[in-house]
Design a protein around this motif. Structure first.
Motif: not given
Ligand code: 6R9
Length: 657
Positions: A416-417, A421, A507
């Protein structure tokens, strides 16, 4: 945050990597030790995995925070690293792209062929007057030429701005103007949902509407023929790719550019209306994209078949379709269309056809597969899969377990990554051969990355507590700014924890008793009900844990009595509806369910049963619009929705009730 979220955090299941997986894993526990002992030295080692025309002697220059420079005196060519060096190492015949068109046509492109194509395109760009530093907009479907276009722009030291093909002419124009692009690379159209979706007409419109606006920076439009749809043509401005690219020379020597040469701008929505042009540069970005792709996705380039389902219009497509995998010499699937066209098993058919071993997608996709049911993937042979990845939003334990059991044969590790951006590459994730996975938790910062969860004043909250996610040290693939707006860069990300010098991610997060990180959604999605903080994610997770619910979105709606009240929108599973003809009583049951799962404080004031949720084109739920419905207001700006009709459907369903 208090006990309301305990139900997520008391998730007790743990899944150790299979022994054979751990034994052969690329990412090892030793990486954490090396990075902890010497963080900068660790990143310098990772950077040396790339080819440098001029080796760097400095790792990090942080003398003018928050403006970082990584590997500043080194020089490299990003495209050379993704192409020529693999050919020169004798891997020219390795397949780079296993391309699958939506209608079922396919193409295999080797590293030698892709290198040849990119060299020709680079020569065309030079003939068109594109020089280092110039901006090129790319508005394309998911075809090999899109990847070639990005790499060709990088090869000549120019800067690409990829605009997702689902964006309107209006959004395209704003982005072209903001970046001052000289060239637009597009296609006549591409296949989406069973038909040709036109692209070139939107480019024409974007350029035509520009009348009295900003200077007309665009000189040429380079057009790939893909859809075969009728398009208009502006002589002198427009060029067919199939006429100019094959005619250009395939001799092109990659020139070195400074490590901090801008590589791309990618627009992302912020809290205000105007999208931000996130700026990334070359050496640090490529270092971290390639490193994370190797260790997080456990990439063995000689044997793996990798598939990241993201469109190149999003950052995931930049880092984990184009740059990371190609820098690593991977063989990957590139799919043009939508996962349910022409049939709901399309993704599984592709995995079976190519023997995909690593599959990286978004929770929203996983939940839509769950909605259709496990009988669909059951018809295909998915036994090649050995690693699964998730990105874009928190993955609820329910979806995590489904993903592992249905797609991962009950055994494949899931990473879970968490990243953005702005971060350019993965920041928080398990290492799949090392970490015992916990369903629903992104878990730990990667080696070389420093993350904390802090309170409003920047003090660490400590284990067992919730707060705000921050990045406490600079990292190689960090954004270098917002295009044309340095003040907004400082204000948005660095002002909140100015005295500590932390990057504020926006976040919310919580540390469990093991110190593992649980992402709780954007802080703007946190509700305050009767003085208690509740996470939308938490309640959504409880709702989708109910057997009736396929998808759920929760918003905090203004409420006289409680400040905010919980309002839930639920999509009901097809299978549940076939079994129960009447949905009477379900609303009451779901309210009680949440109360039982989390506590009475979380009991939704309203539960609306709807057929769909409003999502952006990248699959993020637009809670702002649902809040408008919940608060009985006229629904706000819906232009960034993938399907602009969905809000009127929802409003209809809600008022009918
Ligand atoms: C790579 C991508 C970023 C926002 C980030 C968060 C959410 C992304 C997540 C996650 C929980 C994960 N987010 N990955 N929340 N677990 N594994 O999505 O970039 O479109 O810029 O969004 O997405 O809220 O701040 P982007």
């Amino acid at each position: 945050m208090s006990s309301q979220i305990d139900h997520l955090l008391t998730e007790t299941r743990r899944f150790a990597p299979p022994a054979a997986f751990a034994a052969a894993a690329v990412g090892t526990a030793e990486l954490y030790e090396r990075a902890a002992a010497d963080r900068e030295g660790f990143w310098a080692d990772q950077a040396r995995e790339l080819h440098w025309h001029t080796p760097f002697t400095q790792t990090l220059d942080w003398s003018n925070p928050p403006f970082a420079k990584w590997f500043d005196d080194g020089e490299l060519n990003v495209a050379y690293n993704c192409l020529d060096r693999h050919v020169e190492a004798g891997n020219g015949d390795r397949v780079a792209l296993l391309w699958e068109g939506e209608p079922g046509d396919d193409r295999r492109v080797t590293y030698a062929e892709l290198t040849d194509e990119v060299k020709r395109v680079a020569n065309v760009l030079t003939e068109l007057g594109i020089e280092a530093g110039d901006r090129v907009a790319i508005y394309m479907p998911m075809i090999p030429e899109a990847v070639a276009a990005m790499l060709a722009v990088a090869r000549v030291g120019a800067v690409h701005s990829v605009v997702f093909g689902g964006f309107s002419a209006d959004s395209l124009r704003t982005r072209i103007d903001d970046a001052g692009a000289k060239l637009v690379i597009t296609a006549d159209g591409g296949y989406r949902k069973g038909k040709v979706s036109p692209l070139k007409p939107a480019v024409d419109q974007a350029l035509a509407d520009r009348g009295s606006g900003p200077q007309q920076s665009v000189e040429h439009v380079l057009v790939v023929r893909r859809g075969g749809n009728d398009i208009e043509w502006t002589d002198g401005r427009d060029l067919w790719w199939h006429e100019v690219v094959p005619a250009a020379s395939a001799e092109h020597e990659a020139q070195p550019f400074p490590a901090e040469n801008p590589l791309f701008i990618l627009y992302t929505s912020g809290t205000t209306g105007k999208p931000k042009g996130i700026l990334h540069t070359s050496g640090g970005y490529l270092t971290q994209a390639a490193f994370t792709n190797r260790v997080v996705h456990d990439l063995h380039p000689e044997t793996d078949v990798y598939w990241c389902t993201a469109d190149i219009g999003w950052v995931t497509g930049h880092s984990y379709v184009t740059y990371g995998p190609l820098a690593n010499g991977a063989t990957q699937v590139l799919y043009e269309g939508t996962p349910d066209t022409p049939h709901p098993g399309r993704s599984w058919e592709i995995i079976q056809k190519y023997g995909v071993t690593i599959y990286y997608t978004a929770p929203t996709a996983i939940r839509s597969f769950m909605k259709v049911g496990r009988q669909v993937p059951a018809e295909f042979d998915l036994s090649s899969i050995r690693l699964l990845g998730s990105v874009g939003e928190p993955i609820n334990p329910e979806a995590w377990m489904w993903y592992r059991s249905v797609l991962g044969g009950g055994e494949a590790p899931i990473v879970d990554t968490w990243w953005q951006t702005e971060t350019g590459a993965i920041m928080i994730s398990a290492l799949p051969g090392v970490t015992e996975a916990k369903p629903g938790s992104a878990q730990v910062a990667l080696p070389g990355i420093s993350i904390d969860v802090v309170d409003e004043n920047g003090g660490p909250v400590g284990e067992g507590n919730g707060g705000l996610l921050v990045i406490t040290e600079p990292w190689p693939s960090m954004l270098r700014g917002i295009w044309g707006d340095p003040d907004r860069f400082v204000e948005t990300y660095w002002a909140k924890f100015d005295s500590q010098g932390y990057y504020f991610a926006g976040d919310g997060a919580r540390l469990d008793d093991d110190g593992d990180i649980w992402l709780m959604g954007r802080v703007d999605d946190v509700m305050n009900v009767s003085g208690h903080r509740l996470s939308t994610t938490e309640i959504e997770s409880a709702l989708v844990g109910n057997e009736a619910v396929a998808e759920a979105a929760v918003v905090g709606a203004a409420d006289e009595a409680t400040g905010q009240a919980v309002v839930a929108f639920c999509v009901i599973k097809q299978s549940y509806m076939t079994k129960h003809e009447e949905l009477d009583g379900l609303v009451g049951e779901l309210r009680a369910w949440v109360a039982q799962q989390i506590g009475a404080i979380a009991r939704p004031r309203d539960v609306y049963l709807v057929t769909e949720l409003p999502k952006t084109r990248s699959g993020k739920i637009m809670r702002r619009l649902l809040r408008d419905v919940a608060e009985g207001r006229e629904v706000g700006d819906t232009t960034t929705l993938a399907d602009t009709m969905v809000m009127s459907t929802i409003s209809g369903q809600v008022t009918k009730k």
